[in-house]
Scaffold this motif. Structure first.
Motif, PDB file in Angstrom:
ATOM      1  N   ALA A 149       0.897  -1.165   0.000  1.00 30.49           N
ATOM      2  CA  ALA A 149       0.000   0.000   0.000  1.00 30.49           C
ATOM      3  C   ALA A 149       0.931   1.209   0.000  1.00 30.49           C
ATOM      4  CB  ALA A 149      -0.885   0.015   1.244  1.00 30.49           C
ATOM      5  N   SER A 150       0.402   2.395  -0.331  1.00 33.40           N
ATOM      6  CA  SER A 150       1.262   3.581  -0.362  1.00 33.40           C
ATOM      7  C   SER A 150       1.820   3.832   1.045  1.00 33.40           C
ATOM      8  CB  SER A 150       0.460   4.795  -0.808  1.00 33.40           C
ATOM      9  OG  SER A 150      -0.439   5.167   0.223  1.00 33.40           O
ATOM     10  N   SER A 151       2.956   4.548   1.127  1.00 31.84           N
ATOM     11  CA  SER A 151       3.561   4.774   2.448  1.00 31.84           C
ATOM     12  C   SER A 151       2.644   5.608   3.336  1.00 31.84           C
ATOM     13  CB  SER A 151       4.951   5.395   2.324  1.00 31.84           C
ATOM     14  OG  SER A 151       4.897   6.546   1.542  1.00 31.84           O
ATOM     15  N   LEU A 159      -0.380   4.417  12.700  1.00 31.41           N
ATOM     16  CA  LEU A 159      -0.617   5.420  13.741  1.00 31.41           C
ATOM     17  C   LEU A 159      -1.834   5.028  14.584  1.00 31.41           C
ATOM     18  CD1 LEU A 159       0.360   8.224  14.752  1.00 31.41           C
ATOM     19  CD2 LEU A 159      -1.440   9.230  13.354  1.00 31.41           C
ATOM     20  N   LEU A 160      -2.910   4.616  13.922  1.00 31.53           N
ATOM     21  CA  LEU A 160      -4.123   4.195  14.640  1.00 31.53           C
ATOM     22  C   LEU A 160      -3.819   3.029  15.567  1.00 31.53           C
ATOM     23  CD1 LEU A 160      -6.938   4.250  11.905  1.00 31.53           C
ATOM     24  CD2 LEU A 160      -6.686   5.760  13.902  1.00 31.53           C
ATOM     25  N   LEU A 171       1.837  11.344  13.014  1.00 30.58           N
ATOM     26  CA  LEU A 171       1.846  10.789  11.658  1.00 30.58           C
ATOM     27  C   LEU A 171       3.214  10.999  11.007  1.00 30.58           C
ATOM     28  CD1 LEU A 171       0.236   9.430   9.352  1.00 30.58           C
ATOM     29  CD2 LEU A 171      -0.371  11.709   8.561  1.00 30.58           C
ATOM     30  N   GLU A 172       3.776  12.204  11.245  1.00 28.17           N
ATOM     31  CA  GLU A 172       5.095  12.521  10.667  1.00 28.17           C
ATOM     32  C   GLU A 172       6.162  11.526  11.114  1.00 28.17           C
ATOM     33  OE1 GLU A 172       6.340  16.349  11.875  1.00 28.17           O
ATOM     34  OE2 GLU A 172       5.972  17.231   9.894  1.00 28.17           O
ATOM     35  N   GLU A 173       6.175  11.282  12.422  1.00 26.85           N
ATOM     36  CA  GLU A 173       7.154  10.340  12.988  1.00 26.85           C
ATOM     37  C   GLU A 173       6.995   8.944  12.371  1.00 26.85           C
ATOM     38  OE1 GLU A 173       9.679  10.148  15.378  1.00 26.85           O
ATOM     39  OE2 GLU A 173       9.666  12.289  14.886  1.00 26.85           O
ATOM     40  N   VAL A 174       5.727   8.502  12.308  1.00 28.18           N
ATOM     41  CA  VAL A 174       5.464   7.144  11.823  1.00 28.18           C
ATOM     42  C   VAL A 174       5.841   7.042  10.349  1.00 28.18           C
ATOM     43  CG1 VAL A 174       3.687   5.373  11.535  1.00 28.18           C
ATOM     44  CG2 VAL A 174       3.640   6.829  13.537  1.00 28.18           C
TER      45      VAL A 174
END
Ligand code: DC
Length: 228
Positions: A149-151, A159-160, A171-174
């Motif tokens: 799947a796309s990154s 994240l969820l 989200l940025e970190e993940v």
């Protein structure tokens, strides 16, 4: 052929391999083998011992003392042990993900873990997920799937999952972690992440979990001629 069926599922981090493989294994009564968890045990051991996990020689020195075991509890869940300690939760910590990716690049680590994975497939019907299952670990698997799947889609899902476990991150970190691991896992010299020539591609960017599961079941039933 050993009389058992093997389904190999490879793909990048966060593509949903483990959730889909776990559900499919329960559905078809196969054993689910999460091979990333084994690399995570080596990464955790390196981290705890203060080893630079990028240093192949340093990681190789701790291998002989590692007792990694995989056990299945009554609910059929795979639990990972380092010696007598159940490390199933600790190996999921974000700081261990990159250590696992680092150690997985070392040929000595891959060789050390290979037989453990093959033994599981000799003794059981397995759905095994990882990065090199269809290419190296089980090249004769009856079915190979490359799940991707796309990154961004993968980072949102991860994240969820982390939030649901109470892990605070953004989200940025993940996304940064996923892109770094994608790069490392697909550019290493030894058993890099790649789609086996005979693998079926399943891209879940645009479909949700239930739809992905239906697609996976359709592929399994068409290719292996089995029913739940
Ligand atoms: O699937 P995972 O994210 O739990 O895997 C952790 C790391 O282990 C991943 O960065 C790559 C490595 N890995 C591997 O090299 N080969 C496998 N068969 C499974 C995982």
């Amino acid at each position: 052929m050993n009389g058992h069926l093997a389904i190999a599922i490879d793909g990048p981090s966060g593509a949903g391999k483990s959730s889909l493989a776990r559900r499919a294994a329960a559905h078809y009564d196969f054993i689910y083998v999460d091979t990333g968890a084994i690399y995570r045990c080596v990464g955790l051991a390196g981290f705890r011992n203060g080893v630079d996990t990028r240093d192949a020689a340093a990681v190789e020195r701790i291998l002989p003392q590692l007792q990694i075991r995989m056990k299945y509890n009554e609910a059929g869940e795979q639990r990972m042990y380092l010696g007598e300690e159940d490390v199933s939760a600790d190996i999921r910590l974000p700081e261990i993900s990159i250590c696992a990716s680092n150690v997985s690049a070392h040929p000595s680590v891959r060789a050390f873990l290979l037989e453990m994975q093959r033994k599981m497939a000799r003794e059981n019907n397995v759905i095994m997920d990882g990065r090199d299952i269809g290419t190296v670990v089980l090249p004769d698997a009856e079915l190979k799937i490359f799940l991707t799947a796309s990154s961004t889609a993968r980072a949102q899902r991860r994240l969820l999952e982390l939030h649901s476990k109470g892990v605070e991150t953004s989200l940025e970190e993940v996304l940064k972690d996923i892109e770094l691991r994608d790069y490392q896992d697909s550019h290493r010299a030894e058993a890099p992440l790649r789609q086996a020539e005979d693998a079926v591609l399943l891209d879940t960017t645009e479909i949700d979990f239930d739809q992905s599961f239906l697609c996976l079941c359709r592929i399994i039933e068409e290719r292996l001629g089995i029913r739940a």
